[in-house]
Scaffold this motif. Structure first.
Motif, PDB file in Angstrom:
ATOM      1  N   LYS A  27       0.849  -1.191   0.000  1.00  0.00           N
ATOM      2  CA  LYS A  27       0.000   0.000   0.000  1.00  0.00           C
ATOM      3  C   LYS A  27       0.885   1.242   0.000  1.00  0.00           C
ATOM      4  O   LYS A  27       2.044   1.187   0.437  1.00  0.00           O
ATOM      5  CB  LYS A  27      -0.897   0.040   1.246  1.00  0.00           C
ATOM      6  CG  LYS A  27      -1.893  -1.099   1.366  1.00  0.00           C
ATOM      7  CD  LYS A  27      -2.711  -0.958   2.651  1.00  0.00           C
ATOM      8  CE  LYS A  27      -3.723  -2.090   2.802  1.00  0.00           C
ATOM      9  NZ  LYS A  27      -4.511  -1.975   4.054  1.00  0.00           N
ATOM     10  N   THR A  28       0.340   2.361  -0.454  1.00  0.00           N
ATOM     11  CA  THR A  28       1.112   3.594  -0.380  1.00  0.00           C
ATOM     12  C   THR A  28       1.259   4.025   1.079  1.00  0.00           C
ATOM     13  O   THR A  28       0.439   3.687   1.945  1.00  0.00           O
ATOM     14  CB  THR A  28       0.435   4.726  -1.178  1.00  0.00           C
ATOM     15  OG1 THR A  28      -0.859   4.977  -0.606  1.00  0.00           O
ATOM     16  CG2 THR A  28       0.324   4.389  -2.650  1.00  0.00           C
ATOM     17  N   VAL A  29       2.305   4.780   1.333  1.00  0.00           N
ATOM     18  CA  VAL A  29       2.536   5.308   2.682  1.00  0.00           C
ATOM     19  C   VAL A  29       1.335   6.129   3.133  1.00  0.00           C
ATOM     20  O   VAL A  29       0.862   5.993   4.269  1.00  0.00           O
ATOM     21  CB  VAL A  29       3.831   6.143   2.721  1.00  0.00           C
ATOM     22  CG1 VAL A  29       3.945   6.921   4.039  1.00  0.00           C
ATOM     23  CG2 VAL A  29       5.059   5.254   2.521  1.00  0.00           C
ATOM     24  N   ILE A  30       0.813   6.986   2.251  1.00  0.00           N
ATOM     25  CA  ILE A  30      -0.288   7.861   2.649  1.00  0.00           C
ATOM     26  C   ILE A  30      -1.547   7.048   2.962  1.00  0.00           C
ATOM     27  O   ILE A  30      -2.315   7.407   3.870  1.00  0.00           O
ATOM     28  CB  ILE A  30      -0.578   8.943   1.569  1.00  0.00           C
ATOM     29  CG1 ILE A  30      -1.478  10.041   2.137  1.00  0.00           C
ATOM     30  CG2 ILE A  30      -1.158   8.339   0.306  1.00  0.00           C
ATOM     31  CD1 ILE A  30      -0.879  10.803   3.287  1.00  0.00           C
ATOM     32  N   GLN A  31      -1.774   5.932   2.264  1.00  0.00           N
ATOM     33  CA  GLN A  31      -2.931   5.095   2.587  1.00  0.00           C
ATOM     34  C   GLN A  31      -2.775   4.479   3.972  1.00  0.00           C
ATOM     35  O   GLN A  31      -3.739   4.403   4.739  1.00  0.00           O
ATOM     36  CB  GLN A  31      -3.118   3.986   1.547  1.00  0.00           C
ATOM     37  CG  GLN A  31      -4.345   3.116   1.847  1.00  0.00           C
ATOM     38  CD  GLN A  31      -4.650   2.105   0.754  1.00  0.00           C
ATOM     39  OE1 GLN A  31      -4.019   2.105  -0.301  1.00  0.00           O
ATOM     40  NE2 GLN A  31      -5.612   1.231   0.995  1.00  0.00           N
ATOM     41  N   ARG A  32      -1.572   4.053   4.310  1.00  0.00           N
ATOM     42  CA  ARG A  32      -1.354   3.455   5.633  1.00  0.00           C
ATOM     43  C   ARG A  32      -1.580   4.489   6.744  1.00  0.00           C
ATOM     44  O   ARG A  32      -2.171   4.178   7.778  1.00  0.00           O
ATOM     45  CB  ARG A  32       0.040   2.850   5.720  1.00  0.00           C
ATOM     46  CG  ARG A  32       0.187   1.606   4.865  1.00  0.00           C
ATOM     47  CD  ARG A  32       1.367   0.744   5.242  1.00  0.00           C
ATOM     48  NE  ARG A  32       1.342  -0.501   4.497  1.00  0.00           N
ATOM     49  CZ  ARG A  32       0.661  -1.589   4.857  1.00  0.00           C
ATOM     50  NH1 ARG A  32      -0.054  -1.571   5.972  1.00  0.00           N
ATOM     51  NH2 ARG A  32       0.690  -2.679   4.125  1.00  0.00           N
ATOM     52  N   VAL A  33      -1.103   5.714   6.530  1.00  0.00           N
ATOM     53  CA  VAL A  33      -1.350   6.772   7.521  1.00  0.00           C
ATOM     54  C   VAL A  33      -2.856   7.001   7.659  1.00  0.00           C
ATOM     55  O   VAL A  33      -3.396   7.048   8.766  1.00  0.00           O
ATOM     56  CB  VAL A  33      -0.643   8.085   7.128  1.00  0.00           C
ATOM     57  CG1 VAL A  33      -0.944   9.174   8.158  1.00  0.00           C
ATOM     58  CG2 VAL A  33       0.859   7.880   6.998  1.00  0.00           C
ATOM     59  N   TYR A  34      -3.526   7.138   6.526  1.00  0.00           N
ATOM     60  CA  TYR A  34      -4.967   7.421   6.514  1.00  0.00           C
ATOM     61  C   TYR A  34      -5.744   6.331   7.248  1.00  0.00           C
ATOM     62  O   TYR A  34      -6.643   6.623   8.045  1.00  0.00           O
ATOM     63  CB  TYR A  34      -5.434   7.535   5.061  1.00  0.00           C
ATOM     64  CG  TYR A  34      -6.830   8.086   4.886  1.00  0.00           C
ATOM     65  CD1 TYR A  34      -7.018   9.431   4.591  1.00  0.00           C
ATOM     66  CD2 TYR A  34      -7.960   7.275   5.002  1.00  0.00           C
ATOM     67  CE1 TYR A  34      -8.297   9.960   4.410  1.00  0.00           C
ATOM     68  CE2 TYR A  34      -9.235   7.784   4.832  1.00  0.00           C
ATOM     69  CZ  TYR A  34      -9.397   9.126   4.540  1.00  0.00           C
ATOM     70  OH  TYR A  34     -10.657   9.641   4.376  1.00  0.00           O
ATOM     71  N   PRO A 100       3.320   6.151   8.940  1.00  0.00           N
ATOM     72  CA  PRO A 100       2.361   5.062   8.680  1.00  0.00           C
ATOM     73  C   PRO A 100       2.085   4.171   9.881  1.00  0.00           C
ATOM     74  O   PRO A 100       1.158   3.352   9.834  1.00  0.00           O
ATOM     75  CB  PRO A 100       3.039   4.267   7.557  1.00  0.00           C
ATOM     76  CG  PRO A 100       4.504   4.546   7.729  1.00  0.00           C
ATOM     77  CD  PRO A 100       4.580   5.960   8.185  1.00  0.00           C
ATOM     78  N   PHE A 101       2.873   4.311  10.950  1.00  0.00           N
ATOM     79  CA  PHE A 101       2.671   3.460  12.122  1.00  0.00           C
ATOM     80  C   PHE A 101       2.108   4.229  13.314  1.00  0.00           C
ATOM     81  O   PHE A 101       2.194   3.771  14.450  1.00  0.00           O
ATOM     82  CB  PHE A 101       3.986   2.781  12.506  1.00  0.00           C
ATOM     83  CG  PHE A 101       4.578   1.961  11.395  1.00  0.00           C
ATOM     84  CD1 PHE A 101       3.983   0.766  11.015  1.00  0.00           C
ATOM     85  CD2 PHE A 101       5.708   2.382  10.714  1.00  0.00           C
ATOM     86  CE1 PHE A 101       4.513   0.001   9.978  1.00  0.00           C
ATOM     87  CE2 PHE A 101       6.247   1.629   9.684  1.00  0.00           C
ATOM     88  CZ  PHE A 101       5.646   0.432   9.309  1.00  0.00           C
ATOM     89  N   ILE A 102       1.532   5.395  13.059  1.00  0.00           N
ATOM     90  CA  ILE A 102       0.882   6.132  14.140  1.00  0.00           C
ATOM     91  C   ILE A 102      -0.167   5.220  14.786  1.00  0.00           C
ATOM     92  O   ILE A 102      -0.923   4.532  14.102  1.00  0.00           O
ATOM     93  CB  ILE A 102       0.229   7.434  13.596  1.00  0.00           C
ATOM     94  CG1 ILE A 102      -0.338   8.274  14.740  1.00  0.00           C
ATOM     95  CG2 ILE A 102      -0.817   7.154  12.544  1.00  0.00           C
ATOM     96  CD1 ILE A 102       0.673   9.018  15.530  1.00  0.00           C
ATOM     97  N   GLN A 103      -0.189   5.187  16.107  1.00  0.00           N
ATOM     98  CA  GLN A 103      -1.046   4.242  16.817  1.00  0.00           C
ATOM     99  C   GLN A 103      -2.343   4.893  17.294  1.00  0.00           C
ATOM    100  O   GLN A 103      -2.349   6.069  17.701  1.00  0.00           O
ATOM    101  CB  GLN A 103      -0.295   3.683  18.021  1.00  0.00           C
ATOM    102  CG  GLN A 103       0.826   2.740  17.647  1.00  0.00           C
ATOM    103  CD  GLN A 103       0.285   1.452  17.033  1.00  0.00           C
ATOM    104  OE1 GLN A 103      -0.322   0.636  17.707  1.00  0.00           O
ATOM    105  NE2 GLN A 103       0.488   1.295  15.741  1.00  0.00           N
ATOM    106  N   PRO A 104      -3.443   4.132  17.280  1.00  0.00           N
ATOM    107  CA  PRO A 104      -4.697   4.669  17.818  1.00  0.00           C
ATOM    108  C   PRO A 104      -4.538   5.201  19.243  1.00  0.00           C
ATOM    109  O   PRO A 104      -5.113   6.242  19.587  1.00  0.00           O
ATOM    110  CB  PRO A 104      -5.635   3.457  17.773  1.00  0.00           C
ATOM    111  CG  PRO A 104      -5.124   2.643  16.631  1.00  0.00           C
ATOM    112  CD  PRO A 104      -3.635   2.799  16.665  1.00  0.00           C
ATOM    113  N   SER A 105      -3.738   4.521  20.067  1.00  0.00           N
ATOM    114  CA  SER A 105      -3.552   4.974  21.448  1.00  0.00           C
ATOM    115  C   SER A 105      -2.910   6.348  21.511  1.00  0.00           C
ATOM    116  O   SER A 105      -3.205   7.150  22.414  1.00  0.00           O
ATOM    117  CB  SER A 105      -2.695   3.967  22.231  1.00  0.00           C
ATOM    118  OG  SER A 105      -1.378   3.887  21.700  1.00  0.00           O
TER     119      SER A 105
END
Length: 246
Positions: A27-34, A100-105
């Motif tokens: 996946k694109t980096v921006i999709q993973r962040v989104y 891209p690995f920003i966590q929900p927490s």
């Protein structure tokens, strides 16, 4: 309280042109962040100045808004985007487009900072894990007051520990690393983007010092989660390895 996230993403990165569209694990980096941000918030937009990024976001079912190309910071870009969207959110969250690995927490911790009415701007800090990491000028340090409000940010090692050999500093003070995710009350975002650059900001090349120098209060939430930001092609390789353990 209503929250909205805007992810600034531009194509013309000096060290890694086109990185929002780089492929990470299919996946694109921006999709993973989104997708990471959308797991917490319903209202998420990508703010970009590039048609290729705009089309990519719409292609995976995301929402995007076109902004000017001459913005000097992501904060300026999200202010224009918020105006164009006509947002009614009380708080705007600024998540970097290369995280891209920003966590929900982490997003939830940031949101809870605004339970306190005196919080104008929120951000996150993480304890450093070694003195070598503290010494890195690319990892800004934070010092806070007893209530968690930022006193200063610096690329230098702060505080200076007097009377102790430098190799012993790490065990004497809980050095705090700044993570570049922000949230702003809507009116505060309008105000800070209208401010001229400040002398401290110019000295350290840290935008948040403009806000502190003008009297705004930045509350710092704590996280123990490490993320892998992508600034270079080498970082993308690191992120691929990290993804296997994610």
């Amino acid at each position: 309280m209503k929250f909205m996230a805007i992810i600034p993403a531009r194509y013309a990165s000096t060290r890694f042109p086109g990185k929002p569209l780089a492929i990470l694990g299919g996946k694109t980096v921006i999709q993973r962040v989104y997708e990471q941000v959308s797991s917490v918030l319903d209202e998420v937009y990508v703010a970009t100045d590039d048609e290729r990024i705009f089309q990519a976001v719409e292609g995976f079912g995301g929402r995007a808004v076109m902004t000017r190309a001459d913005h000097k910071s992501g904060t300026d870009r999200i202010e224009e985007a918020a105006e164009k969207i006509g947002s009614t959110a009380d708080v705007i969250i600024n998540v970097q487009g290369d995280e891209p690995f920003i966590q929900p927490s982490q997003i939830e911790t940031l949101m809870h900072l605004f339970d306190a009415p005196e919080t104008q701007i929120g951000t996150l800090g993480k304890p450093f894990e070694s003195l070598e990491a503290v010494d890195n000028p690319n990892s800004p340090k934070i010092v806070t007051d007893t209530r968690g409000f930022a006193l200063y940010f610096s690329r230098s090692v702060i505080p200076f520990i007097r009377g102790v050999d430098r190799q012993d500093w790490f065990g004497r003070y809980p050095f705090l690393k700044h993570l570049g995710i922000y949230a702003y009350r809507r009116e505060v975002l309008r105000q800070v983007t209208a401010l001229p650059q400040s002398s401290l900001e110019q000295a350290e090349s840290l935008e948040q010092l403009r806000w502190l120098q003008n009297g705004y209060r930045i509350r710092v939430g704590l996280t123990d989660v490490e993320t892998v930001g992508i600034d270079t092609p080498e970082d993308l390789s690191r992120a691929e390895a990290f993804l296997k353990t994610f």
